[in-house]
Design a protein around this motif. Structure first.
Motif, PDB file in Angstrom:
ATOM      1  N   VAL A 123     109.651  40.395  48.184  1.00  0.00           N
ATOM      2  CA  VAL A 123     108.335  40.871  47.728  1.00  0.00           C
ATOM      3  C   VAL A 123     107.193  40.140  48.432  1.00  0.00           C
ATOM      4  CG1 VAL A 123     109.227  41.580  45.492  1.00  0.00           C
ATOM      5  CG2 VAL A 123     108.352  39.255  45.786  1.00  0.00           C
ATOM      6  N   ALA A 124     107.478  39.304  49.407  1.00  0.00           N
ATOM      7  CA  ALA A 124     106.421  38.575  50.106  1.00  0.00           C
ATOM      8  C   ALA A 124     105.525  39.541  50.873  1.00  0.00           C
ATOM      9  CB  ALA A 124     107.036  37.552  51.061  1.00  0.00           C
ATOM     10  N   SER A 125     104.227  39.243  50.924  1.00  0.00           N
ATOM     11  CA  SER A 125     103.265  40.094  51.615  1.00  0.00           C
ATOM     12  C   SER A 125     103.304  39.847  53.123  1.00  0.00           C
ATOM     13  CB  SER A 125     101.854  39.807  51.098  1.00  0.00           C
ATOM     14  OG  SER A 125     101.466  38.482  51.449  1.00  0.00           O
ATOM     15  N   PHE A 126     102.579  40.663  53.868  1.00  0.00           N
ATOM     16  CA  PHE A 126     102.498  40.486  55.321  1.00  0.00           C
ATOM     17  C   PHE A 126     101.949  39.107  55.652  1.00  0.00           C
ATOM     18  CE2 PHE A 126     100.351  40.594  59.394  1.00  0.00           C
ATOM     19  CZ  PHE A 126     101.244  41.274  60.213  1.00  0.00           C
ATOM     20  N   ASP A 127     100.881  38.703  54.956  1.00  0.00           N
ATOM     21  CA  ASP A 127     100.271  37.395  55.218  1.00  0.00           C
ATOM     22  C   ASP A 127     101.239  36.261  54.883  1.00  0.00           C
ATOM     23  OD1 ASP A 127      97.943  38.528  56.144  1.00  0.00           O
ATOM     24  OD2 ASP A 127      96.939  38.474  54.197  1.00  0.00           O
ATOM     25  N   ASP A 128     101.978  36.423  53.776  1.00  0.00           N
ATOM     26  CA  ASP A 128     102.953  35.392  53.396  1.00  0.00           C
ATOM     27  C   ASP A 128     104.033  35.244  54.475  1.00  0.00           C
ATOM     28  OD1 ASP A 128     101.668  34.861  51.014  1.00  0.00           O
ATOM     29  OD2 ASP A 128     102.901  36.259  49.851  1.00  0.00           O
ATOM     30  N   ASN A 129     104.561  36.385  54.921  1.00  0.00           N
ATOM     31  CA  ASN A 129     105.594  36.343  55.956  1.00  0.00           C
ATOM     32  C   ASN A 129     105.037  35.815  57.276  1.00  0.00           C
ATOM     33  OD1 ASN A 129     107.828  37.282  54.478  1.00  0.00           O
ATOM     34  ND2 ASN A 129     107.190  39.405  54.725  1.00  0.00           N
ATOM     35  N   SER A 130     103.793  36.170  57.572  1.00  0.00           N
ATOM     36  CA  SER A 130     103.161  35.689  58.796  1.00  0.00           C
ATOM     37  C   SER A 130     103.028  34.169  58.778  1.00  0.00           C
ATOM     38  CB  SER A 130     101.785  36.340  58.967  1.00  0.00           C
ATOM     39  OG  SER A 130     101.169  35.899  60.155  1.00  0.00           O
ATOM     40  N   GLN A 131     102.583  33.621  57.646  1.00  0.00           N
ATOM     41  CA  GLN A 131     102.454  32.172  57.512  1.00  0.00           C
ATOM     42  C   GLN A 131     103.819  31.491  57.591  1.00  0.00           C
ATOM     43  OE1 GLN A 131     100.244  31.341  53.919  1.00  0.00           O
ATOM     44  NE2 GLN A 131      98.532  32.653  54.540  1.00  0.00           N
ATOM     45  N   PHE A 132     104.838  32.150  57.025  1.00  0.00           N
ATOM     46  CA  PHE A 132     106.197  31.596  57.067  1.00  0.00           C
ATOM     47  C   PHE A 132     106.712  31.531  58.502  1.00  0.00           C
ATOM     48  CE2 PHE A 132     110.786  32.604  57.219  1.00  0.00           C
ATOM     49  CZ  PHE A 132     111.283  31.431  56.660  1.00  0.00           C
ATOM     50  N   VAL A 133     106.495  32.612  59.265  1.00  0.00           N
ATOM     51  CA  VAL A 133     106.954  32.646  60.656  1.00  0.00           C
ATOM     52  C   VAL A 133     106.245  31.578  61.481  1.00  0.00           C
ATOM     53  CG1 VAL A 133     107.012  34.031  62.772  1.00  0.00           C
ATOM     54  CG2 VAL A 133     107.626  35.074  60.588  1.00  0.00           C
ATOM     55  N   VAL A 134     104.938  31.439  61.285  1.00  0.00           N
ATOM     56  CA  VAL A 134     104.184  30.410  62.002  1.00  0.00           C
ATOM     57  C   VAL A 134     104.730  29.018  61.665  1.00  0.00           C
ATOM     58  CG1 VAL A 134     101.937  29.291  62.217  1.00  0.00           C
ATOM     59  CG2 VAL A 134     102.084  31.785  62.221  1.00  0.00           C
ATOM     60  N   ALA A 135     105.012  28.804  60.385  1.00  0.00           N
ATOM     61  CA  ALA A 135     105.559  27.509  59.953  1.00  0.00           C
ATOM     62  C   ALA A 135     106.922  27.252  60.571  1.00  0.00           C
ATOM     63  CB  ALA A 135     105.646  27.465  58.428  1.00  0.00           C
ATOM     64  N   MET A 136     107.762  28.301  60.649  1.00  0.00           N
ATOM     65  CA  MET A 136     109.086  28.144  61.237  1.00  0.00           C
ATOM     66  C   MET A 136     109.004  27.865  62.739  1.00  0.00           C
ATOM     67  SD  MET A 136     111.380  28.188  58.945  1.00  0.00           S
ATOM     68  CE  MET A 136     112.795  28.292  60.036  1.00  0.00           C
TER      69      MET A 136
END
Length: 250
Positions: A123-136
């Motif tokens: 259920v993560a949003s686009f922004d949430d997933n974007s921040q996660f990818v950047v963090a990874m």
């Protein structure tokens, strides 16, 4: 008696050997990977340089369907995963399935979570997933690990607002990230579809895959279809088979 029975049906055994070869890209593309000017060698150098020098890269593999783009890419990735098993992660997307930016970023997050044994949120949003990818990207870069993003049918990702491409390439501007974006497309002008902000972050490297020449085709057929002399097939059968094969090329 046992040997006679073993050699009773050499044609069937030869057929099985050839079928095995035809389903093995490592065998098929071996004669095309030896030259330093081959696309295999060029692509392997670009990706391995990113791994060993801890830098970011992006490249397009362009050519008509059936020209070997994906097969060569998979051969290179297979070699590098064996060479650097602990420091490479491969994330695969296909424009036919993931051209929607939200869907694509969610799939990237899902594969990263699987790779690193993390809990994935559906259920993560686009922004949430974007921040996660950047963090990874940042964490993997600090750990000297390279993430390779393979975007097949790349031209389909170049439609719409191109938020996914911008997010990936913009994140790679960070000095701590260590990633490679590989776009695969049949469209030779696919880079012209990119928005200015995306194009400015792309390296503009391209490898062009052309249909094989007559000489390359004959070399490929001889390499693939010739029977090995050191196999368990009867030597007389092998010699006769290979001689007939050579005659068919003339």
């Amino acid at each position: 008696m046992g040997k006679e029975k073993h050699n009773k049906n050499p044609s069937g055994k030869a057929l099985n050997l050839l079928r095995t070869r035809l389903t093995n890209p490592n065998f098929i593309f071996k004669p095309f990977s030896d030259s330093p000017d081959s696309n295999y060698s060029k692509l392997k150098f670009i990706i391995s340089s990113s791994v060993t020098e801890a830098c970011n890269n992006s490249i397009l593999l362009l050519g008509p369907r059936g020209s070997g783009k994906v097969a060569v890419l998979e051969l290179v990735l297979s070699d590098l995963l064996q060479q650097y098993p602990e420091v490479i992660s491969v994330i695969r997307l296909n424009g036919l399935l993931h051209s929607d930016d939200n869907c694509a970023l969610k799939e990237i997050a899902r594969q990263l979570c699987m790779e690193h044994q993390l809990l994935f949120s559906k259920v993560a949003s686009f922004d949430d997933n974007s921040q996660f990818v950047v963090a990874m990207l940042r964490e993997c870069g600090l750990a000297h690990k390279t993430i390779i993003f393979v975007l097949d049918e790349f031209d389909l990702f170049a439609q719409g607002k191109q938020r996914l491409l911008y997010s990936l390439l913009d994140a790679m501007q960070s000095v701590t990230s260590q990633a490679v974006v590989i776009g695969v497309s049949c469209r030779l002008d696919v880079d012209q579809l990119l928005e200015k902000r995306v194009r400015s972050r792309f390296s503009h490297r391209k490898l062009l895959f052309l249909p094989p020449s007559r000489e390359d085709t004959e070399r490929f057929l001889e390499h693939t279809l010739s029977l090995p002399m050191d196999s368990t097939l009867p030597q007389k059968y092998t010699v006769e088979f290979n001689e007939r094969l050579k005659v068919s090329f003339n």
